[in-house]
Design a protein around this motif. Structure first.
Motif, PDB file in Angstrom:
ATOM      1  N   PHE A   4      -3.578   3.791  -4.429  1.00  0.00           N
ATOM      2  CA  PHE A   4      -2.899   3.978  -5.627  1.00  0.00           C
ATOM      3  C   PHE A   4      -3.527   5.197  -6.798  1.00  0.00           C
ATOM      4  CE2 PHE A   4      -0.249   3.305  -9.263  1.00  0.00           C
ATOM      5  CZ  PHE A   4      -1.107   3.175 -10.508  1.00  0.00           C
ATOM      6  N   ARG A   5      -4.764   5.221  -6.434  1.00  0.00           N
ATOM      7  CA  ARG A   5      -5.659   6.070  -7.528  1.00  0.00           C
ATOM      8  C   ARG A   5      -5.995   7.473  -6.819  1.00  0.00           C
ATOM      9  NH1 ARG A   5     -10.513   7.616  -6.600  1.00  0.00           N
ATOM     10  NH2 ARG A   5     -10.886   5.774  -5.116  1.00  0.00           N
ATOM     11  N   ALA A   6      -6.128   7.558  -5.482  1.00  0.00           N
ATOM     12  CA  ALA A   6      -6.597   8.768  -4.760  1.00  0.00           C
ATOM     13  C   ALA A   6      -5.697   9.579  -3.900  1.00  0.00           C
ATOM     14  CB  ALA A   6      -7.946   8.570  -4.146  1.00  0.00           C
ATOM     15  N   PHE A   7      -4.699   8.958  -3.473  1.00  0.00           N
ATOM     16  CA  PHE A   7      -3.781   9.570  -2.640  1.00  0.00           C
ATOM     17  C   PHE A   7      -2.736  10.438  -3.184  1.00  0.00           C
ATOM     18  CE2 PHE A   7      -2.564   8.462   2.248  1.00  0.00           C
ATOM     19  CZ  PHE A   7      -2.393   9.803   2.418  1.00  0.00           C
ATOM     20  N   ARG A   8      -3.341  11.697  -3.567  1.00  0.00           N
ATOM     21  CA  ARG A   8      -2.352  12.509  -4.322  1.00  0.00           C
ATOM     22  C   ARG A   8      -1.751  13.733  -3.484  1.00  0.00           C
ATOM     23  NH1 ARG A   8      -2.082   8.840  -7.668  1.00  0.00           N
ATOM     24  NH2 ARG A   8      -2.761   8.613  -9.382  1.00  0.00           N
ATOM     25  N   ILE A   9      -0.498  13.971  -3.485  1.00  0.00           N
ATOM     26  CA  ILE A   9      -0.012  15.042  -2.830  1.00  0.00           C
ATOM     27  C   ILE A   9       0.222  16.174  -3.594  1.00  0.00           C
ATOM     28  CG2 ILE A   9       2.159  15.944  -1.490  1.00  0.00           C
ATOM     29  CD1 ILE A   9       2.808  13.024  -1.166  1.00  0.00           C
ATOM     30  N   ARG A  10      -1.062  17.341  -3.342  1.00  0.00           N
ATOM     31  CA  ARG A  10      -1.166  18.270  -3.971  1.00  0.00           C
ATOM     32  C   ARG A  10      -0.888  19.450  -3.290  1.00  0.00           C
ATOM     33  NH1 ARG A  10      -5.758  15.485  -6.337  1.00  0.00           N
ATOM     34  NH2 ARG A  10      -5.155  14.790  -8.329  1.00  0.00           N
ATOM     35  N   VAL A  38       0.857  -1.012   0.055  1.00  0.00           N
ATOM     36  CA  VAL A  38       0.045  -0.060   0.015  1.00  0.00           C
ATOM     37  C   VAL A  38       0.927   1.156   0.081  1.00  0.00           C
ATOM     38  CG1 VAL A  38      -1.758   1.384   1.378  1.00  0.00           C
ATOM     39  CG2 VAL A  38      -1.861  -1.033   1.134  1.00  0.00           C
ATOM     40  N   ALA A  39       2.022   1.277   0.854  1.00  0.00           N
ATOM     41  CA  ALA A  39       2.948   2.388   0.926  1.00  0.00           C
ATOM     42  C   ALA A  39       3.445   2.625  -0.679  1.00  0.00           C
ATOM     43  CB  ALA A  39       3.925   2.139   1.816  1.00  0.00           C
ATOM     44  N   PHE A  40       3.865   1.556  -1.195  1.00  0.00           N
ATOM     45  CA  PHE A  40       4.551   1.590  -2.641  1.00  0.00           C
ATOM     46  C   PHE A  40       3.310   2.317  -3.549  1.00  0.00           C
ATOM     47  CE2 PHE A  40       6.700   0.474  -6.162  1.00  0.00           C
ATOM     48  CZ  PHE A  40       5.790  -0.055  -7.071  1.00  0.00           C
ATOM     49  N   CYS A  41       2.224   1.770  -3.185  1.00  0.00           N
ATOM     50  CA  CYS A  41       0.871   2.290  -4.271  1.00  0.00           C
ATOM     51  C   CYS A  41       0.979   3.950  -4.125  1.00  0.00           C
ATOM     52  CB  CYS A  41      -0.539   1.742  -3.877  1.00  0.00           C
ATOM     53  SG  CYS A  41      -0.541   0.076  -4.470  1.00  0.00           S
ATOM     54  N   ILE A  42       0.897   4.246  -3.048  1.00  0.00           N
ATOM     55  CA  ILE A  42       0.878   5.788  -2.798  1.00  0.00           C
ATOM     56  C   ILE A  42       2.069   6.574  -3.217  1.00  0.00           C
ATOM     57  CG2 ILE A  42       1.007   7.565  -0.991  1.00  0.00           C
ATOM     58  CD1 ILE A  42      -0.429   5.639   1.063  1.00  0.00           C
ATOM     59  N   VAL A  43       3.345   5.828  -3.282  1.00  0.00           N
ATOM     60  CA  VAL A  43       4.471   6.410  -3.547  1.00  0.00           C
ATOM     61  C   VAL A  43       4.478   6.359  -5.191  1.00  0.00           C
ATOM     62  CG1 VAL A  43       7.132   6.179  -4.050  1.00  0.00           C
ATOM     63  CG2 VAL A  43       5.723   5.966  -1.375  1.00  0.00           C
ATOM     64  N   LEU A  44       3.962   5.422  -5.821  1.00  0.00           N
ATOM     65  CA  LEU A  44       3.904   5.126  -7.197  1.00  0.00           C
ATOM     66  C   LEU A  44       2.914   6.230  -7.684  1.00  0.00           C
ATOM     67  CD1 LEU A  44       5.055   3.871  -9.626  1.00  0.00           C
ATOM     68  CD2 LEU A  44       3.192   1.828  -9.219  1.00  0.00           C
TER      69      LEU A  44
END
Lengths: 275, 404, 225
Positions: C128-134, A256-262
């Motif tokens: 993957f989809r939604a956690f964006r650092i803006r 999950v951490a990798f998904c956030i970073v990617l």
């Protein structure tokens, strides 16, 4: 199509597949990663350990099969610790789908103690509808609230229940809870009104919500999710299902951490790409 | 060389062995009994507990008498001279005495909650050990359990409650008199109308999920109140609405709210009785049903308002996959992160409770919001004052704030 | 009268229950205890009402052959079978050899656990989809989330051990574990924000409850004014 667009439009089922493999793999081939016991878990263990041997303890198991991986290991380990201290345990269940699972869990552990007898050393009072109203009703008398136990016996006839009146009969409440009604309601209705000391084991997602209660002393110890259950098993010198599940959980968290970073790398690269 | 005796009969050896074993066991048992007797006779009878104080429990309904005593001088850890204390009670100093409870050695207090209100009782504490039972040297009493009219430890809560009720009622009256307070924009609530408008443009329906708890949860009440405003909008825009509900009581109320919404929009004939559906009180059965509605019916707008638990991410992620615009609101803080991540707009905590006032614009409801805000300022001031006083080692304020 | 009587009952009982918190005297506490016990009984009846409602709605849908009506037959048959089997088996219905226990162990339990387990997959796709650092705040949130996620599992401590014991990071205490940092995040900043939201939400509950008790919020009774 650039790699960023490809990844951005990736069918999420690929992610599900990777997650599935990462969770299943360590369950089949365990790695045995080392665990460290955190202070809230140690406090949970110590609060039970500090009880005088032979005390009568109230244990409320408020969960159902959906929360089995997190709750059952906590329930087992806590019940085992209480029986080892020769404590008498009165168990209640406030979730309507919970009693079957809780009874099976208690029976499994009780089999390890052939000298412990149902009705004398432990009692499962079963489920009662009413949520937090039941908690208040128990304050007027446990036997009033539960005239019969889970097995249909009249609670007045059970040797263990002879000495149990209301919350003042217990030095501690051990609450294993997966949501509502659960730890928050026990703190609000019982700990604050009747001053019954309590410790709690909760799901990982709700554990942050109970840190204020832990800090204020309303909770004397806290187990958070399967990680908390695994640490508790380590503190007790046991290797149960929670410990076995920690390898899988470790990889899942890393993924999950990798998904956030990617996802953020893709966003940054796309911003810099010429339109 | 002397000849050793020899037994000729077969099995005699076994008999001798058995007899020897029996004799050894009997001897061991005798020794143990002898040791126990020695222990019993050598362990002294415990000296009595003393200093028993029996007081009516304060701030209750006459249900308890608090007993505190000094332990027997022989009650020391690991000495085992005292194993337990018996709490004996009688209605006159001469008895008859009844043992009402027993406590382990080391205990020096107990609350007797088996008393009749108003009756006079006398108490004594007897010490029990292997050496025998020692009755208390004296009897304490008479003591009576009485009801009190006021719980004096809840003064801080009473003051807070009176202040809160006072503020809310004052601002309600003030708003009704024409001084309607300013309420800041809540983007999530404004987005509801935008979401319904989008559903209308796309010719698809609106899905409204009022949480998974029963009517006893205030969030469900707040959600159902918002439902009326949402139903009014969908009636005005002629957009179908679907409301799956978990429990029977919210189900009947939801039906009334949707009907009322259509009535207030002037389109009672357009109300569809099948728009509100009773599903299941089981959490994941409900989720399966609602996600099924999302994937089959493809509503263009999803509104999640109320109390949610583990199913929040399942609902929000499935809803996102269908391309719907999603607005959520809950006071369950552990589910907020999932809604924030997966929904377009999220109402956080008390914004859900403010929504009904915000949507209706009714002065009575808006006035109540201002009262709650003022109470929050009082709480913030109390926290700051409390921290300063604690830092200066002044504990009076904290003690007053602690309730029993 | 249709609205006034329920409003009156709500106001009287609501104010009485608030009073019982401050007045321990038996004239108040005994009726309050009775009302609490009555609430438990009412909830029990709610289940009967719920079951009857489920049957009514689904029978109607089957009769009118609405969309998905075959599934509703499955639902009704399952509901009736479970209730009838449970009633026949009586108080020991969850004993090991019973059919009800079989239904609980092999139908209800696995389905319930499976639905809950779906969360693991959905979290991955949401991350993957939604956690964006803006924004800066989102960046802080992401860093905190990564530390807490890794610190909660044994692998996180192994990673931090490897990182902080490396020679190319002189001066950083090798006793600084991710689990320690995550415990601090949970105990201090997270706790602070959680307390603030809890207090705000509690005030919201009180305000809404007061509006219901005093009849200011009355639309839940019926929609007509």
């Amino acid at each position: 199509m650039s790699w960023t667009t490809g990844l951005e439009t990736l069918d999420r089922r690929w992610l599900f597949l990777v997650m599935g493999l990462l969770v299943a793999g360590p369950l089949i081939f365990p790695a045995g990663l080392p665990l460290k016991v955190s202070p809230p878990v140690q406090a949970f263990n110590d609060a039970i350990e500090a009880l005088p041997n032979g005390s009568t303890v109230l244990m409320s198991c408020d969960y159902d099969p959906s929360a089995r991986p997190e709750m059952v290991p906590m329930n087992r380990t806590a019940f085992r610790q209480l029986l080892r201290k020769d404590c008498k345990v009165v168990v209640t269940v406030l979730w309507n789908a919970g009693p079957g699972l809780v009874e099976a869990t208690l029976n499994d552990v009780a089999r390890e103690f052939p000298n412990k007898r149902y009705g004398v050393d432990w009692v499962n009072l079963g489920y009662k509808a009413g949520d937090d109203a039941v908690m208040v009703l128990m304050g007027q008398g446990i036997k009033n609230a539960f005239p019969r136990d889970y097995r249909g016996n009249e609670t007045n006839t059970l040797p263990l229940m002879m000495g149990v009146r209301d919350y003042s009969s217990f030095p501690l409440l051990v609450n294993i809870s997966a949501g509502f009604p659960g730890t928050k309601e026990w703190v609000q209705q019982v700990n604050s009104r009747f001053h019954l000391p309590m410790v709690a084991g909760v799901t990982a997602v709700s554990a942050p919500e109970y840190y204020p209660y832990l800090q204020s002393g309303q909770l004397r110890g806290l187990l958070g999710g399967m990680a908390g259950a695994a640490e508790y098993e380590k503190a007790r010198g046991e290797k149960g299902t929670a410990t076995k599940g920690m390898d899988a959980q470790s990889l899942a968290h890393i993924f999950v951490a990798f998904c956030i970073v990617l996802g953020n790398i893709i966003q940054r690269v796309k911003k810099r790409e010429p339109a | 060389m002397p000849r050793r005796p020899r037994c000729d009969a077969p099995g005699t050896g076994w008999a001798i062995a058995l007899a020897s074993a029996f004799l050894l066991a009997a001897s061991a048992a005798a020794q143990t009994t002898h040791r126990d007797s020695i222990a019993a006779t050598t362990m002294p009878t415990p000296r009595p507990a003393s200093g028993l104080v029996a007081l009516d429990v304060a701030n209750d309904a006459g249900r308890g008498i608090q007993l505190d005593w000094k332990a027997s001088p022989d009650d020391v850890p690991k000495s085992l001279v005292v194993t337990q204390y018996y709490v004996a009670r009688a209605e006159s100093p001469g008895g008859p005495w009844v043992v009402v409870d027993s406590v382990a050695a080391g205990t020096i207090s107990k609350m007797d909650q088996g008393v009749a209100r108003g009756a006079e009782y006398f108490y004594r504490i007897d010490a029990q050990g292997p050496g025998g039972l020692t009755l208390a040297g004296s009897v304490t009493g008479p003591v009576r359990a009485t009801s009190q009219w006021v719980n004096q430890t809840r003064g801080s809560v009473l003051v807070g409650t009176i202040l809160f009720f006072g503020f809310v009622l004052y601002y309600i009256a003030s708003a009704q008199a024409g001084k309607k307070p300013f309420v800041r924009r809540i983007p999530g609530i404004d987005a509801i109308e935008e979401a319904i408008g989008r559903a209308t443009e796309m010719g698809r329906s609106v899905l409204y999920v009022p949480g998974i708890q029963d009517i006893s949860d205030i969030q469900t009440v707040a959600s159902l109140v918002i439902l009326e405003s949402v139903a009014k909008l969908t009636a005005r825009y002629e957009t179908p609405i679907t409301v799956p509900v978990t429990y029977p009581i919210p189900f009947t109320i939801a039906e009334e709210m949707v009907k009322a919404g259509y009535l207030h929009a002037g389109r009672p004939e357009a109300y569809d009785p099948d728009s509100v559906r009773f599903v299941s009180p089981e959490q994941f059965a409900y989720v399966a049903a609602v996600t099924g509605i999302m994937l089959r019916d493809r509503p263009a707008a999803h509104i999640f308002m109320g109390s949610f638990f583990a199913e929040s991410l399942l609902l929000a992620e499935t809803g996102f996959a269908t391309g719907a615009i999603q607005v959520a609101g809950t006071a369950n803080v552990h589910q907020l992160p999932f809604f924030v991540v997966a929904c377009d707009y999220t109402l956080i905590g008390e914004e859900l409770y403010a929504a009904s006032a915000y949507l209706s614009g009714e002065p009575k409801l808006v006035g109540g919001l201002k009262g709650a805000d003022l109470m929050k300022i009082i709480i913030i001031a109390s926290v700051i004052v409390g921290c300063i006083l604690e830092t200066l080692n002044l504990h009076g304020f904290t003690k007053w704030m602690m309730t029993q | 009268m249709k609205r006034e009587v329920p409003l009156f009952i709500t106001a009287v009982i609501g104010l009485f229950m608030i009073l019982s918190f401050f007045v321990p005297h038996e004239w108040v506490s005994v009726p309050a205890d009775f009302l609490q016990a009555s609430a438990v009984i009412l909830v029990g009846f709610g289940y009967v009402l719920g079951g009857a409602n489920a049957l009514r709605v689904n029978f109607d849908a089957i009769y009118k052959k609405k969309s998905g009506w075959p599934y509703k037959i499955v639902l009704v048959v399952s509901l009736l079978a479970t209730v009838v089997i449970g009633l026949i088996e009586g108080k020991g219905f969850l004993n090991p050899t019973m059919r009800s226990k079989w239904i609980y162990d092999w139908v209800y339990s696995p389905m319930s656990s499976t639905m809950f387990a779906l969360l693991a997959f959905f979290i991955a796709s949401a991350a993957f989809r939604a956690f964006r650092i803006r924004t800066v705040e989102a960046g802080l949130l992401a860093v905190a989330a990564l530390i807490v996620m890794l610190g909660r599992v044994p692998l996180g401590d192994l990673l931090s051990d490897w990182l902080f014991q490396a020679k190319w990071l002189p001066g950083v205490p090798h006793t600084l574990h991710l689990s320690t940092i995550q415990e601090w995040i949970m105990s201090v900043p997270q706790n602070t924000a959680k307390r603030a939201i809890l207090i705000g939400a509690a005030l919201g509950v009180m305000a809404t409850g007061l509006r219901v008790i005093l009849g200011i919020e009355r639309s839940y009774l019926s929609g007509e004014d």
